[in-house]
Design an enzyme around this catalytic site. Sequence first.
Site, PDB file in Angstrom:
ATOM      1  N   GLN A 167       0.815  -1.217   0.000  1.00 14.22           N
ATOM      2  CA  GLN A 167       0.000   0.000   0.000  1.00 14.22           C
ATOM      3  C   GLN A 167       0.851   1.269   0.000  1.00 14.22           C
ATOM      4  OE1 GLN A 167      -2.654  -0.492   3.331  1.00 14.22           O
ATOM      5  NE2 GLN A 167      -3.682  -2.249   2.406  1.00 14.22           N
ATOM      6  N   ASP A 308      -4.512 -12.315   1.987  1.00 15.32           N
ATOM      7  CA  ASP A 308      -5.831 -12.267   2.623  1.00 15.32           C
ATOM      8  C   ASP A 308      -6.555 -13.604   2.580  1.00 15.32           C
ATOM      9  OD1 ASP A 308      -5.569  -9.661   3.415  1.00 15.32           O
ATOM     10  OD2 ASP A 308      -6.711  -8.811   1.759  1.00 15.32           O
TER      11      ASP A 308
END
Length: 418
Positions: A167, A308
């Site tokens: 990110q 994830d």
Amino acid sequence: MQITPLNGPVSKTISIPGSKSHTNRLLIIAALTEGSVCLERPLYSEDTLAMIESLKTLGLRIETNPDRIIVHGDLRSIDTKHYELFAHDSGTTVRFLLALLCLVPGTKTLKGNKRLSERPIHDLVEALRKLGAIIEYVHEKGQLPIKILSSQLSGSSVELKGDLSSQFCSALLLISPYFACGLTINPIGKEISKPYIDMTLSCMKEGGVEALQLENGSYFISAHQSYKKKHYAIEGDFSSAGYFFAIAALTKSKITINHLNPSSSQADRNFLYILEKMGHRATYFKNSVRLEGKELIPLDIDMENCPDQVMTMAVLAAFAHGKTSISGVRSLRLKETERVAALKRELGKMGVRTEDSHDTLSIYGGSPHAAEIDTYGDHRIAMAFAVAGLHLPGIIIHHPEVVNKTFPTFWTCFEALK
């Protein structure tokens, strides 16, 4: 919440919401685009609402309809004053916003809840400082809250550590058209979760901004580019779909999921390849994917590019006789909770032996038993262990509402399988 198992294999079709990762990236792009921008089929969740409310705090006018978001205005419409922004527990919101706020006039204070305040931010702060931003930590170095005192960036090249969060790179890429002399981002070390950066590049390209990845791994965004597109259709979320693909695998069901782009750049599309490697059968249609569950077998797999889905894979591995080894798990230790420790603890309650190192998790699967699952305020822990409950009687999920962070309609879709 006690989960009631399925009576047997099912054949069902469900629709999942839009991608959280796409929604938050496109909200930033919309805020950087002149005029009004429409986002179709967005995800409304705690993470995306944190982004929407933050942009509203800056003075952008945002219409939220059930099937679309319309963002009116851009950076030019933001007044020079003091802003207090709260990112709640959203990592994408705090990191993308931090970069955006370096272009916003006035003084900006960015806050988050306790767990978000402990998650990594320092490397992004340092990169932005090297590009001319004036940023201060309000209390502890490396933690929220932080104060941004400047409103323009002047550099053209920066080094950025890539081993903690993708990110950071995505945040810089999204604002790169606002660098007068262009921008070169030079990653240091191995980039973690690279497909999420690829997703950012794809969103930028769709908006009209071309970013080149050079042979040395650097990203180059030339000057004099801007986001032009006014209308986006947000893809269905492969992260959300993964739980239902896992249910098909565990219960030997056939589950078709609509609104999925089979050629998507989303990182969690890789989970389908892992399930196919396990022997399950995936069928790809124009806007949907069907998974037909077969037998579960143990695997030795690297999941660095789709972290994830590690929790979901670990739950499936608990039912596969033998040892499953998952590498690439180090980033899970810096998420909403320390996910590796949480997995080990909850799988242990189910009688499943596990081992871990800094970057690996091994699960010795076979015949788990039911347990009461603590979720640690983590949406993905709740949804991953819910998968087990459709096969194993007696699973209880504590605080099931944590799914609201990224998938508020999870339990509705879950019940639709019965």
